[in-house]
Design a protein around this motif. Sequence first.
Motif, mmCIF file in Angstrom:
data_model
loop_
_atom_site.group_PDB
_atom_site.id
_atom_site.type_symbol
_atom_site.label_atom_id
_atom_site.label_comp_id
_atom_site.label_asym_id
_atom_site.label_seq_id
_atom_site.Cartn_x
_atom_site.Cartn_y
_atom_site.Cartn_z
ATOM 1 N N VAL A 136 0.849 -1.183 0.000
ATOM 2 C CA VAL A 136 0.000 0.000 0.000
ATOM 3 C C VAL A 136 0.888 1.237 0.000
ATOM 4 O O VAL A 136 1.741 1.382 0.865
ATOM 5 C CB VAL A 136 -0.920 0.021 1.245
ATOM 6 C CG1 VAL A 136 -1.837 1.228 1.196
ATOM 7 C CG2 VAL A 136 -1.722 -1.256 1.353
ATOM 8 N N GLY A 137 0.662 2.099 -0.974
ATOM 9 C CA GLY A 137 1.432 3.340 -1.062
ATOM 10 C C GLY A 137 0.738 4.457 -0.308
ATOM 11 O O GLY A 137 0.358 5.445 -0.906
ATOM 12 N N LEU A 138 0.555 4.265 0.976
ATOM 13 C CA LEU A 138 -0.151 5.252 1.799
ATOM 14 C C LEU A 138 0.876 6.167 2.448
ATOM 15 O O LEU A 138 1.615 5.756 3.339
ATOM 16 C CB LEU A 138 -0.993 4.528 2.856
ATOM 17 C CG LEU A 138 -1.949 5.373 3.675
ATOM 18 C CD1 LEU A 138 -2.968 6.052 2.762
ATOM 19 C CD2 LEU A 138 -2.669 4.500 4.688
ATOM 20 N N ARG A 185 -0.378 12.355 9.419
ATOM 21 C CA ARG A 185 -1.377 13.371 9.047
ATOM 22 C C ARG A 185 -2.746 12.727 8.834
ATOM 23 O O ARG A 185 -3.766 13.267 9.264
ATOM 24 C CB ARG A 185 -0.931 14.089 7.775
ATOM 25 C CG ARG A 185 -1.952 15.094 7.276
ATOM 26 C CD ARG A 185 -1.413 15.874 6.064
ATOM 27 N NE ARG A 185 -2.483 16.665 5.504
ATOM 28 C CZ ARG A 185 -3.074 16.408 4.342
ATOM 29 N NH1 ARG A 185 -2.692 15.398 3.596
ATOM 30 N NH2 ARG A 185 -4.051 17.181 3.913
ATOM 31 N N LEU A 186 -2.782 11.576 8.179
ATOM 32 C CA LEU A 186 -4.045 10.888 7.917
ATOM 33 C C LEU A 186 -4.699 10.446 9.222
ATOM 34 O O LEU A 186 -5.908 10.608 9.393
ATOM 35 C CB LEU A 186 -3.822 9.693 6.987
ATOM 36 C CG LEU A 186 -5.063 8.887 6.618
ATOM 37 C CD1 LEU A 186 -6.145 9.762 5.988
ATOM 38 C CD2 LEU A 186 -4.671 7.741 5.690
ATOM 39 N N VAL A 199 -7.135 -2.543 7.636
ATOM 40 C CA VAL A 199 -6.385 -3.660 7.068
ATOM 41 C C VAL A 199 -6.555 -3.605 5.554
ATOM 42 O O VAL A 199 -7.676 -3.724 5.042
ATOM 43 C CB VAL A 199 -6.871 -5.017 7.607
ATOM 44 C CG1 VAL A 199 -6.063 -6.154 6.988
ATOM 45 C CG2 VAL A 199 -6.793 -5.062 9.133
ATOM 46 N N PHE A 200 -5.459 -3.408 4.853
ATOM 47 C CA PHE A 200 -5.469 -3.383 3.398
ATOM 48 C C PHE A 200 -5.159 -4.791 2.904
ATOM 49 O O PHE A 200 -4.218 -5.426 3.396
ATOM 50 C CB PHE A 200 -4.458 -2.364 2.884
ATOM 51 C CG PHE A 200 -4.694 -0.990 3.452
ATOM 52 C CD1 PHE A 200 -5.747 -0.220 2.997
ATOM 53 C CD2 PHE A 200 -3.899 -0.487 4.463
ATOM 54 C CE1 PHE A 200 -5.994 1.043 3.527
ATOM 55 C CE2 PHE A 200 -4.117 0.771 4.999
ATOM 56 C CZ PHE A 200 -5.180 1.542 4.524
ATOM 57 N N LEU A 204 -8.278 5.633 -2.698
ATOM 58 C CA LEU A 204 -7.933 4.995 -1.429
ATOM 59 C C LEU A 204 -8.413 5.850 -0.259
ATOM 60 O O LEU A 204 -9.013 5.336 0.694
ATOM 61 C CB LEU A 204 -6.430 4.763 -1.333
ATOM 62 C CG LEU A 204 -5.920 4.125 -0.047
ATOM 63 C CD1 LEU A 204 -6.569 2.757 0.194
ATOM 64 C CD2 LEU A 204 -4.405 3.987 -0.079
ATOM 65 N N HIS A 205 -8.210 7.131 -0.336
ATOM 66 C CA HIS A 205 -8.665 8.018 0.740
ATOM 67 C C HIS A 205 -10.190 8.060 0.808
ATOM 68 O O HIS A 205 -10.764 8.110 1.893
ATOM 69 C CB HIS A 205 -8.058 9.414 0.580
ATOM 70 C CG HIS A 205 -6.632 9.469 1.014
ATOM 71 N ND1 HIS A 205 -5.601 9.016 0.219
ATOM 72 C CD2 HIS A 205 -6.059 9.882 2.165
ATOM 73 C CE1 HIS A 205 -4.466 9.160 0.863
ATOM 74 N NE2 HIS A 205 -4.715 9.686 2.056
ATOM 75 N N ARG A 206 -10.858 8.028 -0.343
ATOM 76 C CA ARG A 206 -12.324 8.000 -0.338
ATOM 77 C C ARG A 206 -12.822 6.786 0.437
ATOM 78 O O ARG A 206 -13.701 6.891 1.294
ATOM 79 C CB ARG A 206 -12.891 7.981 -1.760
ATOM 80 C CG ARG A 206 -14.435 8.045 -1.771
ATOM 81 C CD ARG A 206 -15.026 7.737 -3.138
ATOM 82 N NE ARG A 206 -14.845 6.359 -3.521
ATOM 83 C CZ ARG A 206 -15.567 5.332 -3.039
ATOM 84 N NH1 ARG A 206 -16.513 5.526 -2.150
ATOM 85 N NH2 ARG A 206 -15.323 4.104 -3.451
ATOM 86 N N VAL A 207 -12.233 5.643 0.187
ATOM 87 C CA VAL A 207 -12.666 4.413 0.858
ATOM 88 C C VAL A 207 -12.295 4.454 2.340
ATOM 89 O O VAL A 207 -13.073 4.003 3.191
ATOM 90 C CB VAL A 207 -12.092 3.166 0.144
ATOM 91 C CG1 VAL A 207 -12.475 1.894 0.862
ATOM 92 C CG2 VAL A 207 -12.576 3.112 -1.303
ATOM 93 N N ILE A 208 -11.144 4.997 2.674
ATOM 94 C CA ILE A 208 -10.751 5.146 4.082
ATOM 95 C C ILE A 208 -11.782 5.993 4.827
ATOM 96 O O ILE A 208 -12.240 5.627 5.911
ATOM 97 C CB ILE A 208 -9.333 5.753 4.184
ATOM 98 C CG1 ILE A 208 -8.287 4.712 3.766
ATOM 99 C CG2 ILE A 208 -9.064 6.272 5.597
ATOM 100 C CD1 ILE A 208 -6.887 5.269 3.591
#
Length: 141
Positions: free
Chosen positions: A12-14, A19-20, A41-42, A102-106
């Motif tokens: 995962v390129g998070l 900050r998140l 969990v990705f 990815l952020h939308r789903v988070i």
Amino acid sequence: MAIYFSAHEVKVGLKDRTRLKAFITELFRKEEQGLANLQYVFCTDEYLLQINQEFLQHDTYTDIVTFELSANPEITEGEIYISIDRVKENAENFGVSENYELHRVIFHGALHLCGYKDKTEKEEALMRKKEDEYLQLYFER
């Protein structure tokens, strides 16, 4: 209070996780929902399909499965499973970056834990509105 990110058989390129985590904490505060612990969990499509079948009796691929583990409705202790395979495919289908999707789903998972649903058209419209609101707040900073 703690927020954790882990990966199961995927990369995962998070970026900027600190900050998140602070932003997710702020999201819960704005939604007036307590937060004790949250585990993201990705994973792969296959892993999330197994979870979907075993715990929800759904035999379909999905981008996210969210579990509230707390007996206290005012304090969240949750697990959010996100399929990186679905995130990549959805990003392509919606014409957005994988990072944005990815952020939308988070944020979608966090909103579920704050009480938002997406089963009806009306619920889904409100969920999309809240996702867009938090995506804008996150990415304009």
